[in-house]
Scaffold this motif. Structure first.
Motif, PDB file in Angstrom:
ATOM      1  N   VAL A  44     -92.056 -21.744 -66.269  1.00 16.50           N
ATOM      2  CA  VAL A  44     -92.434 -20.715 -67.239  1.00 16.50           C
ATOM      3  C   VAL A  44     -93.161 -21.353 -68.423  1.00 16.50           C
ATOM      4  O   VAL A  44     -94.335 -21.075 -68.664  1.00 16.50           O
ATOM      5  N   LEU A  45     -92.467 -22.230 -69.147  1.00 18.00           N
ATOM      6  CA  LEU A  45     -93.083 -22.874 -70.302  1.00 18.00           C
ATOM      7  C   LEU A  45     -94.242 -23.769 -69.872  1.00 18.00           C
ATOM      8  O   LEU A  45     -95.276 -23.811 -70.539  1.00 18.00           O
ATOM      9  N   GLY A  46     -94.091 -24.460 -68.753  1.00 18.58           N
ATOM     10  CA  GLY A  46     -95.163 -25.326 -68.250  1.00 18.58           C
ATOM     11  C   GLY A  46     -96.425 -24.554 -67.925  1.00 18.58           C
ATOM     12  O   GLY A  46     -97.532 -24.951 -68.308  1.00 18.58           O
ATOM     13  N   ASP A  47     -96.275 -23.434 -67.220  1.00 16.32           N
ATOM     14  CA  ASP A  47     -97.438 -22.605 -66.898  1.00 16.32           C
ATOM     15  C   ASP A  47     -98.089 -22.048 -68.164  1.00 16.32           C
ATOM     16  O   ASP A  47     -99.310 -22.000 -68.283  1.00 16.32           O
ATOM     17  N   TYR A  48     -97.256 -21.620 -69.110  1.00 17.11           N
ATOM     18  CA  TYR A  48     -97.753 -21.086 -70.374  1.00 17.11           C
ATOM     19  C   TYR A  48     -98.516 -22.161 -71.151  1.00 17.11           C
ATOM     20  O   TYR A  48     -99.617 -21.917 -71.661  1.00 17.11           O
ATOM     21  N   ALA A  49     -97.944 -23.337 -71.226  1.00 17.99           N
ATOM     22  CA  ALA A  49     -98.590 -24.441 -71.940  1.00 17.99           C
ATOM     23  C   ALA A  49     -99.920 -24.802 -71.282  1.00 17.99           C
ATOM     24  O   ALA A  49    -100.924 -25.028 -71.970  1.00 17.99           O
ATOM     25  N   ASP A  54    -101.829 -26.689 -73.987  1.00 15.05           N
ATOM     26  CA  ASP A  54    -100.750 -27.378 -74.698  1.00 15.05           C
ATOM     27  C   ASP A  54    -100.130 -28.441 -73.807  1.00 15.05           C
ATOM     28  O   ASP A  54    -100.298 -28.421 -72.584  1.00 15.05           O
ATOM     29  N   ARG A  55     -99.400 -29.357 -74.438  1.00 12.80           N
ATOM     30  CA  ARG A  55     -98.757 -30.441 -73.685  1.00 12.80           C
ATOM     31  C   ARG A  55     -97.268 -30.475 -73.984  1.00 12.80           C
ATOM     32  O   ARG A  55     -96.833 -30.182 -75.088  1.00 12.80           O
ATOM     33  N   ILE A  56     -96.502 -30.871 -72.963  1.00 12.44           N
ATOM     34  CA  ILE A  56     -95.046 -30.948 -73.060  1.00 12.44           C
ATOM     35  C   ILE A  56     -94.607 -32.374 -72.777  1.00 12.44           C
ATOM     36  O   ILE A  56     -95.013 -32.963 -71.771  1.00 12.44           O
ATOM     37  N   LEU A  57     -93.762 -32.913 -73.647  1.00  9.53           N
ATOM     38  CA  LEU A  57     -93.081 -34.183 -73.399  1.00  9.53           C
ATOM     39  C   LEU A  57     -91.689 -33.829 -72.891  1.00  9.53           C
ATOM     40  O   LEU A  57     -90.928 -33.161 -73.587  1.00  9.53           O
ATOM     41  N   TYR A  58     -91.373 -34.227 -71.683  1.00  9.36           N
ATOM     42  CA  TYR A  58     -90.097 -33.897 -71.045  1.00  9.36           C
ATOM     43  C   TYR A  58     -89.276 -35.181 -70.934  1.00  9.36           C
ATOM     44  O   TYR A  58     -89.595 -36.073 -70.165  1.00  9.36           O
ATOM     45  N   LEU A  59     -88.215 -35.286 -71.752  1.00 13.26           N
ATOM     46  CA  LEU A  59     -87.371 -36.478 -71.795  1.00 13.26           C
ATOM     47  C   LEU A  59     -86.136 -36.294 -70.932  1.00 13.26           C
ATOM     48  O   LEU A  59     -85.493 -35.240 -70.972  1.00 13.26           O
ATOM     49  N   THR A  60     -85.783 -37.340 -70.177  1.00 11.36           N
ATOM     50  CA  THR A  60     -84.582 -37.306 -69.345  1.00 11.36           C
ATOM     51  C   THR A  60     -83.737 -38.549 -69.620  1.00 11.36           C
ATOM     52  O   THR A  60     -84.220 -39.538 -70.162  1.00 11.36           O
ATOM     53  N   ASN A  61     -82.476 -38.493 -69.184  1.00 14.21           N
ATOM     54  CA  ASN A  61     -81.549 -39.593 -69.459  1.00 14.21           C
ATOM     55  C   ASN A  61     -81.368 -40.562 -68.293  1.00 14.21           C
ATOM     56  O   ASN A  61     -80.769 -41.609 -68.468  1.00 14.21           O
ATOM     57  N   ARG A  62     -81.827 -40.193 -67.117  1.00  8.64           N
ATOM     58  CA  ARG A  62     -81.632 -41.044 -65.940  1.00  8.64           C
ATOM     59  C   ARG A  62     -82.902 -41.086 -65.110  1.00  8.64           C
ATOM     60  O   ARG A  62     -83.651 -40.109 -65.066  1.00  8.64           O
ATOM     61  N   SER A  63     -83.108 -42.200 -64.438  1.00 12.21           N
ATOM     62  CA  SER A  63     -84.294 -42.342 -63.588  1.00 12.21           C
ATOM     63  C   SER A  63     -84.311 -41.317 -62.460  1.00 12.21           C
ATOM     64  O   SER A  63     -85.368 -40.776 -62.123  1.00 12.21           O
ATOM     65  N   ALA A  64     -83.153 -41.037 -61.883  1.00 11.47           N
ATOM     66  CA  ALA A  64     -83.097 -40.072 -60.782  1.00 11.47           C
ATOM     67  C   ALA A  64     -83.543 -38.687 -61.251  1.00 11.47           C
ATOM     68  O   ALA A  64     -84.309 -38.000 -60.559  1.00 11.47           O
ATOM     69  N   LEU A  65     -83.102 -38.281 -62.425  1.00 16.21           N
ATOM     70  CA  LEU A  65     -83.518 -36.982 -62.969  1.00 16.21           C
ATOM     71  C   LEU A  65     -85.001 -37.012 -63.330  1.00 16.21           C
ATOM     72  O   LEU A  65     -85.732 -36.051 -63.060  1.00 16.21           O
ATOM     73  N   TYR A 105     -98.147 -33.769 -78.540  1.00 15.41           N
ATOM     74  CA  TYR A 105     -97.318 -32.859 -77.754  1.00 15.41           C
ATOM     75  C   TYR A 105     -96.999 -31.610 -78.560  1.00 15.41           C
ATOM     76  O   TYR A 105     -96.682 -31.685 -79.748  1.00 15.41           O
ATOM     77  N   ASP A 106     -97.097 -30.494 -77.899  1.00 15.91           N
ATOM     78  CA  ASP A 106     -96.824 -29.223 -78.535  1.00 15.91           C
ATOM     79  C   ASP A 106     -95.364 -28.808 -78.352  1.00 15.91           C
ATOM     80  O   ASP A 106     -94.832 -28.052 -79.164  1.00 15.91           O
ATOM     81  N   TYR A 107     -94.748 -29.300 -77.273  1.00 15.94           N
ATOM     82  CA  TYR A 107     -93.339 -29.026 -76.980  1.00 15.94           C
ATOM     83  C   TYR A 107     -92.666 -30.325 -76.573  1.00 15.94           C
ATOM     84  O   TYR A 107     -93.265 -31.154 -75.887  1.00 15.94           O
ATOM     85  N   ILE A 108     -91.427 -30.486 -76.977  1.00 17.83           N
ATOM     86  CA  ILE A 108     -90.616 -31.614 -76.526  1.00 17.83           C
ATOM     87  C   ILE A 108     -89.356 -31.044 -75.910  1.00 17.83           C
ATOM     88  O   ILE A 108     -88.608 -30.316 -76.565  1.00 17.83           O
TER      89      ILE A 108
END
Length: 114
Positions: A44-49, A54-65, A105-108
């Motif tokens: 949803v947000l990705g398609d909208y951006a 717009d650009r999104i920075l998507y942070l995760t805590n694990r390599s698998a994720l 980045y417009d969204y984090i």
């Protein structure tokens, strides 16, 4: 929610179109596993951006994720819109003074940020 007497509510349904009004705000999506938080952020947000450049920075805590999210982003052809990385990578880059690569980045999205 207990099964049988309540239906599952998806994050996308709860948010509706409200995300279109988000401007320089902190939004916390606090919901259990399998409620569609990642789905919302990518689909949803990705398609909208992407629609608005717009650009999104998507942070995760694990390599698998990170790998799982990255694969979903690639399947949706959102690689130019959503950059997926680890918190540890962000921290390393900031410690080394590589700030400029995080300026545009417009969204984090801070996934699993307990």
């Amino acid at each position: 929610m207990t099964e049988g007497n309540k239906s599952r509510k998806w994050i996308s349904d709860i948010i509706g179109d409200q995300y279109k009004e988000w401007k320089n705000e902190y939004i916390a999506l606090d919901a259990g596993t399998g409620c569609g938080k990642s789905y919302f952020c990518i689909n949803v947000l990705g398609d909208y951006a992407q629609k608005f450049g717009d650009r999104i920075l998507y942070l995760t805590n694990r390599s698998a994720l990170r790998n799982q999210i990255y694969d979903e982003v690639q399947k949706k052809n959102l690689g130019d819109t959503i950059h997926v990385t680890l918190y540890q990578t962000l921290q390393r880059d900031l410690n080394k003074g590589y700030l400029s690569q995080y300026d545009n980045y417009d969204y984090i999205v801070a996934d699993e940020c307990h």
